[in-house]
Design an enzyme around this catalytic site. Sequence first.
Site, mmCIF file in Angstrom:
data_model
loop_
_atom_site.group_PDB
_atom_site.id
_atom_site.type_symbol
_atom_site.label_atom_id
_atom_site.label_comp_id
_atom_site.label_asym_id
_atom_site.label_seq_id
_atom_site.Cartn_x
_atom_site.Cartn_y
_atom_site.Cartn_z
ATOM 1 N N LYS A 274 93.983 59.781 57.663
ATOM 2 C CA LYS A 274 94.548 60.144 56.227
ATOM 3 C C LYS A 274 95.977 59.665 55.804
ATOM 4 O O LYS A 274 96.128 59.215 54.585
ATOM 5 C CB LYS A 274 94.489 61.836 56.161
ATOM 6 C CG LYS A 274 93.157 62.200 56.220
ATOM 7 C CD LYS A 274 92.010 61.815 55.258
ATOM 8 C CE LYS A 274 90.784 62.479 55.156
ATOM 9 N NZ LYS A 274 89.812 61.934 53.967
ATOM 10 N N TYR B 21 92.126 62.224 62.628
ATOM 11 C CA TYR B 21 92.209 62.552 61.121
ATOM 12 C C TYR B 21 93.487 62.381 60.539
ATOM 13 O O TYR B 21 93.551 61.715 59.633
ATOM 14 C CB TYR B 21 91.666 63.998 61.183
ATOM 15 C CG TYR B 21 91.372 64.451 59.857
ATOM 16 C CD1 TYR B 21 90.335 64.101 58.968
ATOM 17 C CD2 TYR B 21 92.243 65.617 58.991
ATOM 18 C CE1 TYR B 21 89.987 64.655 57.710
ATOM 19 C CE2 TYR B 21 92.286 65.937 57.781
ATOM 20 C CZ TYR B 21 90.745 65.404 57.101
ATOM 21 O OH TYR B 21 90.648 66.129 55.930
ATOM 22 N N ALA C 51 96.080 60.454 61.677
ATOM 23 C CA ALA C 51 96.198 58.919 61.770
ATOM 24 C C ALA C 51 95.228 58.295 60.239
ATOM 25 O O ALA C 51 95.898 57.160 59.758
ATOM 26 C CB ALA C 51 95.645 58.183 62.886
ATOM 27 N N SER D 171 94.710 64.504 52.531
ATOM 28 C CA SER D 171 94.703 65.811 53.172
ATOM 29 C C SER D 171 96.222 65.845 53.447
ATOM 30 O O SER D 171 97.112 65.138 53.487
ATOM 31 C CB SER D 171 94.130 65.539 54.539
ATOM 32 O OG SER D 171 94.200 66.983 55.109
#
Length: 256
Positions: free
Chosen positions: A158, A154, A156, A141
């Site tokens: 990705k 999220y 951390a 992402s």
Amino acid sequence: MRLENKIALVTAAASGMGRAGVIRFAQEGARVAAVDIDQAALDAVVKEVADAGGNAVAIRADLTKDEDCHRIVDDTVEAFGGLDLLWNHVGHPGPSAVEDIDPDDYEIAMDLNVRSVFMTSGRAIPQLRKRGGGSILFTASIAGLIGSPFSPVYSAAKWGVNGMMASLAGRLANDNIRVNSVCPGVVDTPMLNVFMARPDQETDRDTNLAMMRKLTPLGREAQPEEIANAALFLLSDEASYITGVALPVDGGFVSK
Ligand SMILES: NC(=O)c1ccc[n+]([C@@H]2O[C@H](COP(=O)([O-])OP(=O)(O)OC[C@H]3O[C@@H](n4cnc5c(N)ncnc54)[C@H](O)[C@@H]3O)[C@@H](O)[C@H]2O)c1
């Protein structure tokens, strides 16, 4: 066709970008194992592929479970006789909390974004080796390239996905296995609504989406097919000299 004679596995395949990938890869000649927890939606995707003359099978799995992450690889090999291309697309938005975080919310986000992808890849690597090489793609992402202030878990996770990608790219190069990730920005899928309307956010969905559009040079969210096209390229032999790359597909979001 760009994926002729290839066998592909796509996770989170019943909706959004994963669904678009299954349809796109089948159009390009791949036989596709479509994996998701939602059996009904999965059956609809597989039917759509079959109606268009393609070849896909539905494999239901709960990818929070290690045994399912392993079984989906085994089932793909049983269905099609091998595996060439793996798109680890499953993920989870996670909570926006830090100070009062619920450990269960933390765990499911880390499990689906990182652990499941690790487990699935580990099971897949020997199968790719058996075919003389292959290609693994992760979905990270823009939150895996910069810090998302709204999604600390999220982000951390990705960043972890991109770290795993970079590590495996070096580790597997001698096996002729390329490893890359796509880093979508704002994409028009059901998950977008979760990102844009978390209960503890001060502003509502439409305000948040308008802000994200403003921060995106192309001025709009992506359609799932636009990410699937990037996935197709990175998985295909057209990207034969590309490995270890985290490709933003974000309308220019991280370029500023
Ligand atoms: N939508 C966005 O704006 C956006 C942006 C960047 C990255 N991503 C990433 O894209 C990926 C998926 O996003 P999408 O927008 O295509 O999602 P989506 O909401 O369209 O689909 C998610 C799919 O995951 C499946 N799923 C959920 N839990 C599962 C489980 N335990 N086991 C198996 N399948 C499960 C759901 O049934 C659903 O079909 C994730 O990795 C996400 O982090 C999304």
